[in-house]
Motif scaffolding. Sequence first.
Motif, short mmCIF file in Angstrom:
data_model
loop_
_atom_site.label_atom_id
_atom_site.label_comp_id
_atom_site.label_asym_id
_atom_site.label_seq_id
_atom_site.Cartn_x
_atom_site.Cartn_y
_atom_site.Cartn_z
N LEU A 223 0.86 -1.18 0.00
CA LEU A 223 0.00 0.00 0.00
C LEU A 223 0.89 1.23 0.00
O LEU A 223 1.92 1.25 0.68
CB LEU A 223 -0.90 0.03 1.25
N ASP A 269 -4.31 -10.30 -1.20
CA ASP A 269 -5.04 -9.05 -1.37
C ASP A 269 -6.03 -8.81 -0.24
O ASP A 269 -6.31 -7.66 0.12
CB ASP A 269 -5.78 -9.06 -2.72
N SER A 270 -6.57 -9.89 0.33
CA SER A 270 -7.49 -9.73 1.46
C SER A 270 -6.79 -9.08 2.65
O SER A 270 -7.33 -8.18 3.30
CB SER A 270 -8.07 -11.09 1.85
N ARG A 272 -4.15 -7.22 2.50
CA ARG A 272 -3.83 -5.84 2.12
C ARG A 272 -5.06 -4.93 2.29
O ARG A 272 -4.94 -3.80 2.78
CB ARG A 272 -3.32 -5.79 0.69
N GLN A 273 -6.24 -5.42 1.91
CA GLN A 273 -7.44 -4.61 2.04
C GLN A 273 -7.79 -4.36 3.50
O GLN A 273 -8.24 -3.27 3.88
CB GLN A 273 -8.62 -5.30 1.33
N GLN A 274 -7.57 -5.35 4.36
CA GLN A 274 -7.80 -5.17 5.80
C GLN A 274 -6.88 -4.09 6.35
O GLN A 274 -7.30 -3.26 7.17
CB GLN A 274 -7.59 -6.50 6.54
N ARG A 276 -5.59 -1.63 4.64
CA ARG A 276 -6.03 -0.36 4.08
C ARG A 276 -7.18 0.22 4.88
O ARG A 276 -7.21 1.42 5.20
CB ARG A 276 -6.45 -0.57 2.62
N THR A 277 -8.13 -0.63 5.25
CA THR A 277 -9.27 -0.18 6.05
C THR A 277 -8.82 0.30 7.43
O THR A 277 -9.28 1.33 7.93
CB THR A 277 -10.28 -1.33 6.21
N SER A 286 -6.67 7.32 2.88
CA SER A 286 -6.75 5.94 2.45
C SER A 286 -5.57 5.60 1.52
O SER A 286 -5.41 6.22 0.46
CB SER A 286 -8.05 5.67 1.71
N PRO A 289 -3.45 0.68 -3.26
CA PRO A 289 -2.72 -0.56 -3.54
C PRO A 289 -1.69 -0.33 -4.63
O PRO A 289 -1.95 0.30 -5.65
CB PRO A 289 -3.83 -1.52 -4.02
#
Length: 292
Positions: A223, A269-270, A272-274, A276-277, A286, A289
């Motif tokens: 990120l 990616d999951s 990474r998204q966690q 990011r949140t 924010s 990616p």
Amino acid sequence: MRLWLALSLTLLVSACATTTPVTTPDSGQSPSQAGNGAPGSDRYAHDQDTAPMERRDVASLPEPTPKQEAPSRYGNPKTYSVWGKTYHVLPSAKGYVAEGTASWYGQKFHGYRTSSGEPFDMYRFTAAHRTLPLPTYARVTNLDNGKSLVVRINDRGPFHDDRLIDLSWAAAVRLGIEQHGTGHVRVEALSGTDSPAEQPSSTVPTAVRAAVDSPPPSSTLFLQAGAFQTQAAAQRMQMKLRTELGVASQIRNNEQGLFLVWLGPYRNDSERQQARTRVSQAGFDSPMPVSP
């Protein structure tokens, strides 16, 4: 900075600490266990590594004095494997000199067992190395500022190919590396540990640090938390993220001469998204990616 595992000649290694926390003389605390579902994550009280909440003054802390010590019974197998890569422990530290990148570890591992079987104390001048015999005394010199320090190497790691040594938090502070996260150093083994390391049998239990708590070096998922015109501004952002969230980060340069603050890498990616949140919910912009 656990359950001791009986390992075969090719060691299946998960982490430096056992699942049972060890109280250190200085802290007086025993970290509780918590997990986030990732393999091996329940062995530590914290998901992310950070600097200590209690920042002690290490300016007057005496450096360890090199001396002859018996090799660690647990920390010197002939070989061990992490992330599919096999490492060969040197039979002697004599004449060892190398230059490379130093990183550091702290709160997450404080009080847990190192690869040598001793509890990790982030307030002492210790370090982790992949192949030097345990223990080894070494002089670490920060080539960016000339600061130098003797450390006692009693742990295994770091397992990123682009890093040479992992310093305790106290050692990183003393060498001026803490705020930057990493530094360019020279490591010179000292004469207190020139004797050959005792080689254990194939069933001697060994622990090797933090392999499952960081993604493999091959991961390319990151990120980007910011882009800055000066390195100082990027370092301030990096330090703020480390202090408030304890996230792993690094500073990169792009073709336009900007300093980029990247978070990660992440296993998938999951994950990474966690992350990011989590960063967004903490009040930061924010992050986007990115991949190398």
